[in-house]
Design a protein around this motif. Structure first.
Motif, PDB file in Angstrom:
ATOM      1  N   ALA A  14     110.671   9.164  66.152  1.00 56.08           N
ATOM      2  CA  ALA A  14     110.045   8.888  64.855  1.00 56.08           C
ATOM      3  C   ALA A  14     108.670   8.266  65.006  1.00 56.08           C
ATOM      4  O   ALA A  14     107.852   8.303  64.075  1.00 56.08           O
ATOM      5  N   ASP A  15     108.383   7.671  66.178  1.00 55.35           N
ATOM      6  CA  ASP A  15     107.093   7.023  66.405  1.00 55.35           C
ATOM      7  C   ASP A  15     106.079   7.946  67.067  1.00 55.35           C
ATOM      8  O   ASP A  15     104.948   7.528  67.336  1.00 55.35           O
ATOM      9  N   ARG A  16     106.467   9.171  67.352  1.00 52.40           N
ATOM     10  CA  ARG A  16     105.546  10.064  68.050  1.00 52.40           C
ATOM     11  C   ARG A  16     104.447  10.619  67.146  1.00 52.40           C
ATOM     12  O   ARG A  16     103.434  11.094  67.636  1.00 52.40           O
ATOM     13  N   HIS A  17     104.683  10.588  65.871  1.00 48.40           N
ATOM     14  CA  HIS A  17     103.630  10.971  64.928  1.00 48.40           C
ATOM     15  C   HIS A  17     103.805  10.152  63.656  1.00 48.40           C
ATOM     16  O   HIS A  17     104.733  10.371  62.885  1.00 48.40           O
ATOM     17  N   ARG A  18     102.900   9.192  63.475  1.00 44.78           N
ATOM     18  CA  ARG A  18     102.900   8.369  62.279  1.00 44.78           C
ATOM     19  C   ARG A  18     101.610   8.618  61.520  1.00 44.78           C
ATOM     20  O   ARG A  18     100.539   8.730  62.108  1.00 44.78           O
ATOM     21  N   SER A  19     101.701   8.698  60.213  1.00 46.04           N
ATOM     22  CA  SER A  19     100.501   8.924  59.409  1.00 46.04           C
ATOM     23  C   SER A  19     100.710   8.389  58.005  1.00 46.04           C
ATOM     24  O   SER A  19     101.842   8.145  57.574  1.00 46.04           O
ATOM     25  N   GLY A  20      99.609   8.187  57.315  1.00 42.05           N
ATOM     26  CA  GLY A  20      99.677   7.717  55.937  1.00 42.05           C
ATOM     27  C   GLY A  20      98.422   6.965  55.548  1.00 42.05           C
ATOM     28  O   GLY A  20      97.460   6.876  56.316  1.00 42.05           O
ATOM     29  N   PHE A  21      98.446   6.420  54.338  1.00 39.42           N
ATOM     30  CA  PHE A  21      97.330   5.609  53.853  1.00 39.42           C
ATOM     31  C   PHE A  21      97.494   4.185  54.362  1.00 39.42           C
ATOM     32  O   PHE A  21      98.553   3.578  54.224  1.00 39.42           O
ATOM     33  N   GLY A  22      96.430   3.654  54.944  1.00 38.09           N
ATOM     34  CA  GLY A  22      96.458   2.288  55.436  1.00 38.09           C
ATOM     35  C   GLY A  22      96.223   1.280  54.334  1.00 38.09           C
ATOM     36  O   GLY A  22      96.096   1.621  53.151  1.00 38.09           O
ATOM     37  N   ASP A  23      96.144   0.010  54.713  1.00 32.43           N
ATOM     38  CA  ASP A  23      95.934  -1.073  53.758  1.00 32.43           C
ATOM     39  C   ASP A  23      94.501  -1.049  53.229  1.00 32.43           C
ATOM     40  O   ASP A  23      93.540  -0.987  53.996  1.00 32.43           O
ATOM     41  N   THR A  24      94.363  -1.140  51.911  1.00 35.73           N
ATOM     42  CA  THR A  24      93.068  -1.030  51.246  1.00 35.73           C
ATOM     43  C   THR A  24      92.230  -2.285  51.445  1.00 35.73           C
ATOM     44  O   THR A  24      92.742  -3.409  51.421  1.00 35.73           O
ATOM     45  N   TYR A  25      90.916  -2.084  51.630  1.00 39.66           N
ATOM     46  CA  TYR A  25      89.950  -3.176  51.690  1.00 39.66           C
ATOM     47  C   TYR A  25      89.165  -3.228  50.387  1.00 39.66           C
ATOM     48  O   TYR A  25      88.831  -2.190  49.805  1.00 39.66           O
ATOM     49  N   THR A  26      88.830  -4.433  49.939  1.00 33.85           N
ATOM     50  CA  THR A  26      87.888  -4.580  48.846  1.00 33.85           C
ATOM     51  C   THR A  26      87.118  -5.879  49.056  1.00 33.85           C
ATOM     52  O   THR A  26      87.634  -6.834  49.641  1.00 33.85           O
ATOM     53  N   GLY A  27      85.873  -5.913  48.590  1.00 28.99           N
ATOM     54  CA  GLY A  27      85.084  -7.116  48.811  1.00 28.99           C
ATOM     55  C   GLY A  27      83.667  -6.971  48.308  1.00 28.99           C
ATOM     56  O   GLY A  27      83.316  -6.009  47.628  1.00 28.99           O
ATOM     57  N   PHE A  28      82.851  -7.966  48.651  1.00 24.74           N
ATOM     58  CA  PHE A  28      81.496  -8.044  48.118  1.00 24.74           C
ATOM     59  C   PHE A  28      80.501  -8.333  49.239  1.00 24.74           C
ATOM     60  O   PHE A  28      80.881  -8.715  50.355  1.00 24.74           O
ATOM     61  N   ALA A  29      79.245  -8.162  48.907  1.00 31.97           N
ATOM     62  CA  ALA A  29      78.146  -8.559  49.786  1.00 31.97           C
ATOM     63  C   ALA A  29      77.002  -9.067  48.933  1.00 31.97           C
ATOM     64  O   ALA A  29      76.812  -8.631  47.793  1.00 31.97           O
ATOM     65  N   ALA A  30      76.250 -10.018  49.479  1.00 32.95           N
ATOM     66  CA  ALA A  30      75.056 -10.545  48.821  1.00 32.95           C
ATOM     67  C   ALA A  30      73.989 -10.746  49.885  1.00 32.95           C
ATOM     68  O   ALA A  30      74.299 -11.145  51.014  1.00 32.95           O
ATOM     69  N   TRP A  31      72.732 -10.482  49.541  1.00 30.17           N
ATOM     70  CA  TRP A  31      71.658 -10.578  50.528  1.00 30.17           C
ATOM     71  C   TRP A  31      70.322 -10.875  49.852  1.00 30.17           C
ATOM     72  O   TRP A  31      70.166 -10.733  48.637  1.00 30.17           O
ATOM     73  N   PHE A  32      69.370 -11.311  50.677  1.00 30.07           N
ATOM     74  CA  PHE A  32      67.989 -11.467  50.247  1.00 30.07           C
ATOM     75  C   PHE A  32      67.103 -10.984  51.391  1.00 30.07           C
ATOM     76  O   PHE A  32      67.597 -10.616  52.456  1.00 30.07           O
ATOM     77  N   LYS A  33      65.798 -10.981  51.157  1.00 26.13           N
ATOM     78  CA  LYS A  33      64.867 -10.469  52.160  1.00 26.13           C
ATOM     79  C   LYS A  33      63.948 -11.608  52.609  1.00 26.13           C
ATOM     80  O   LYS A  33      63.009 -11.971  51.885  1.00 26.13           O
ATOM     81  N   PRO A  34      64.197 -12.197  53.785  1.00 25.63           N
ATOM     82  CA  PRO A  34      63.326 -13.259  54.294  1.00 25.63           C
ATOM     83  C   PRO A  34      61.887 -12.790  54.479  1.00 25.63           C
ATOM     84  O   PRO A  34      60.951 -13.577  54.347  1.00 25.63           O
ATOM     85  N   THR A  35      61.706 -11.517  54.816  1.00 25.38           N
ATOM     86  CA  THR A  35      60.396 -10.874  54.876  1.00 25.38           C
ATOM     87  C   THR A  35      60.528  -9.555  54.123  1.00 25.38           C
ATOM     88  O   THR A  35      61.646  -9.084  53.867  1.00 25.38           O
ATOM     89  N   PRO A  36      59.425  -8.911  53.762  1.00 27.68           N
ATOM     90  CA  PRO A  36      59.529  -7.646  53.013  1.00 27.68           C
ATOM     91  C   PRO A  36      60.312  -6.559  53.734  1.00 27.68           C
ATOM     92  O   PRO A  36      60.854  -5.655  53.091  1.00 27.68           O
ATOM     93  N   GLN A  37      60.392  -6.609  55.068  1.00 31.43           N
ATOM     94  CA  GLN A  37      61.058  -5.551  55.824  1.00 31.43           C
ATOM     95  C   GLN A  37      62.444  -5.932  56.337  1.00 31.43           C
ATOM     96  O   GLN A  37      63.168  -5.075  56.846  1.00 31.43           O
ATOM     97  N   SER A  38      62.841  -7.206  56.260  1.00 27.99           N
ATOM     98  CA  SER A  38      64.105  -7.639  56.853  1.00 27.99           C
ATOM     99  C   SER A  38      65.139  -7.995  55.791  1.00 27.99           C
ATOM    100  O   SER A  38      64.811  -8.137  54.605  1.00 27.99           O
ATOM    101  N   THR A  39      66.404  -8.133  56.231  1.00 31.29           N
ATOM    102  CA  THR A  39      67.512  -8.465  55.341  1.00 31.29           C
ATOM    103  C   THR A  39      68.381  -9.516  55.998  1.00 31.29           C
ATOM    104  O   THR A  39      68.631  -9.464  57.206  1.00 31.29           O
ATOM    105  N   LEU A  40      68.879 -10.471  55.194  1.00 32.42           N
ATOM    106  CA  LEU A  40      69.840 -11.467  55.662  1.00 32.42           C
ATOM    107  C   LEU A  40      70.841 -11.691  54.548  1.00 32.42           C
ATOM    108  O   LEU A  40      70.464 -11.898  53.388  1.00 32.42           O
ATOM    109  N   GLY A  41      72.145 -11.645  54.900  1.00 28.42           N
ATOM    110  CA  GLY A  41      73.146 -11.787  53.848  1.00 28.42           C
ATOM    111  C   GLY A  41      74.513 -12.152  54.379  1.00 28.42           C
ATOM    112  O   GLY A  41      74.695 -12.493  55.550  1.00 28.42           O
ATOM    113  N   ILE A  42      75.506 -12.050  53.491  1.00 27.55           N
ATOM    114  CA  ILE A  42      76.891 -12.355  53.818  1.00 27.55           C
ATOM    115  C   ILE A  42      77.779 -11.327  53.147  1.00 27.55           C
ATOM    116  O   ILE A  42      77.448 -10.801  52.077  1.00 27.55           O
ATOM    117  N   GLN A  43      78.896 -11.001  53.777  1.00 26.30           N
ATOM    118  CA  GLN A  43      79.872 -10.086  53.194  1.00 26.30           C
ATOM    119  C   GLN A  43      81.271 -10.634  53.450  1.00 26.30           C
ATOM    120  O   GLN A  43      81.516 -11.318  54.444  1.00 26.30           O
TER     121      GLN A  43
END
Length: 294
Positions: free
Chosen positions: A128-157
């Motif tokens: 029974a373990d030779r082929h296992r398949s299905g939908f895994g556990d769902t992820y959900t979440g957020f991210a927030a960021w700002f631009k320390p310089t016009p070309q760069s990004t710094l944030g958290i998720q």
């Protein structure tokens, strides 16, 4: 053309086509000492090359990888025969991006990620373990960021993984993955995309609480032209010991290429392997990412 030149880039491929969706989770299949993929190693170059002060837009991303567990790193840090199993994993992701009216100098995103998992292990004792398949556990979440310089990004998720996937591919516990994220251009047409964070887990169904995992993922790309960017991938994770499961760690590297195809789309392909590890699967994977924005 440097990708960080947003106004110039918008006259070619649109700004949104340069925004590869935010990093998604790893697939942790069971609690065996020989761990699966490194956390967040699905990211590509420009994953966090993100704008501020923009109109809301949406992104769909399909990640996929094939991992062959032909070898693993043992307790002495030596490569030995692995289980021989093959894991085929898809991660389907929807992300909504917006800039809040109260501060147009920051960006926000909310996303939902649904794993699709197939594990083929002809050497498993239980048929029974030779082929296992299905939908895994769902992820959900957020991210927030700002631009320390016009070309760069710094944030958290931060992401929450909900244990409601199919029993054959879910370990039945909650997870939180939180990390800092960044992007910055370097010299010439080189750029650096990266993150660093931790994964916390609730107790498993048998009551044992897994140790905390710390990880970092880095992508160093070289923009050859408007359409093509080869890159180097470097990934590391360390997991604390718990119960009878020992401490584990691994350091991975890979080579890939990002292709900016049609308007609002991109495709990224990469091969990754492990340089060194302990009590961890040896990475031997082919990775693919497709991005569509609207």
């Amino acid at each position: 053309m440097a990708l960080n030149n947003w106004s110039a880039w918008a006259h070619g491929l649109p700004l949104r086509s340069t925004v590869a969706a935010l990093a998604t989770g790893c697939a942790l299949f069971g609690a065996e000492p020989a761990r699966a993929q490194t956390v967040f190693d699905v990211i590509g170059p420009h994953e966090y090359d993100l704008p501020v002060n923009f109109d809301p837009f949406n992104v769909f991303v399909q990640y996929a990888y094939v991992q062959n567990d032909s070898q693993r790193w043992d307790a002495n840090g030596d490569l030995v025969d692995g289980s021989g199993a093959q894991r085929i994993v898809g991660l389907s992701k929807y992300v909504h991006f917006w800039t809040p009216d109260f501060n147009r100098n920051i960006g926000l995103a909310w996303e939902i990620i649904q794993p699709e998992i197939s594990i083929r292990d002809r050497g498993a004792v239980d048929p029974a373990d030779r082929h296992r398949s299905g939908f895994g556990d769902t992820y959900t979440g957020f991210a927030a960021w700002f631009k320390p310089t016009p070309q760069s990004t710094l944030g958290i998720q931060s992401f929450l993984q909900i244990p409601w996937g199919d029993k054959s591919v879910s370990d039945g516990n909650w997870k939180n993955l939180t990390s800092m994220l960044w992007y910055t251009p370097l010299i010439w047409e080189l750029d650096w995309t990266g993150d660093a964070g931790f994964m916390w887990q609730s107790p498993l169904v048998d009551g044992v609480k897994p140790g905390t995992t710390f990880y970092t993922n880095n992508r160093f790309g070289w923009r050859v032209n408007q359409w093509l960017e080869p890159f180097i991938a470097l990934d590391y994770e360390h997991s604390d010991a718990y119960g009878i499961v020992p401490e584990s760690w691994v350091f991975d590297g890979g080579l890939g290429v990002m292709v900016f195809t049609y308007k609002g789309q991109s495709i990224t392909a990469r091969y990754s392997t492990s340089f060194k590890g302990q009590n961890h699967s040896d990475n031997n994977s082919w990775n693919l990412k497709y991005v569509y924005t609207w």
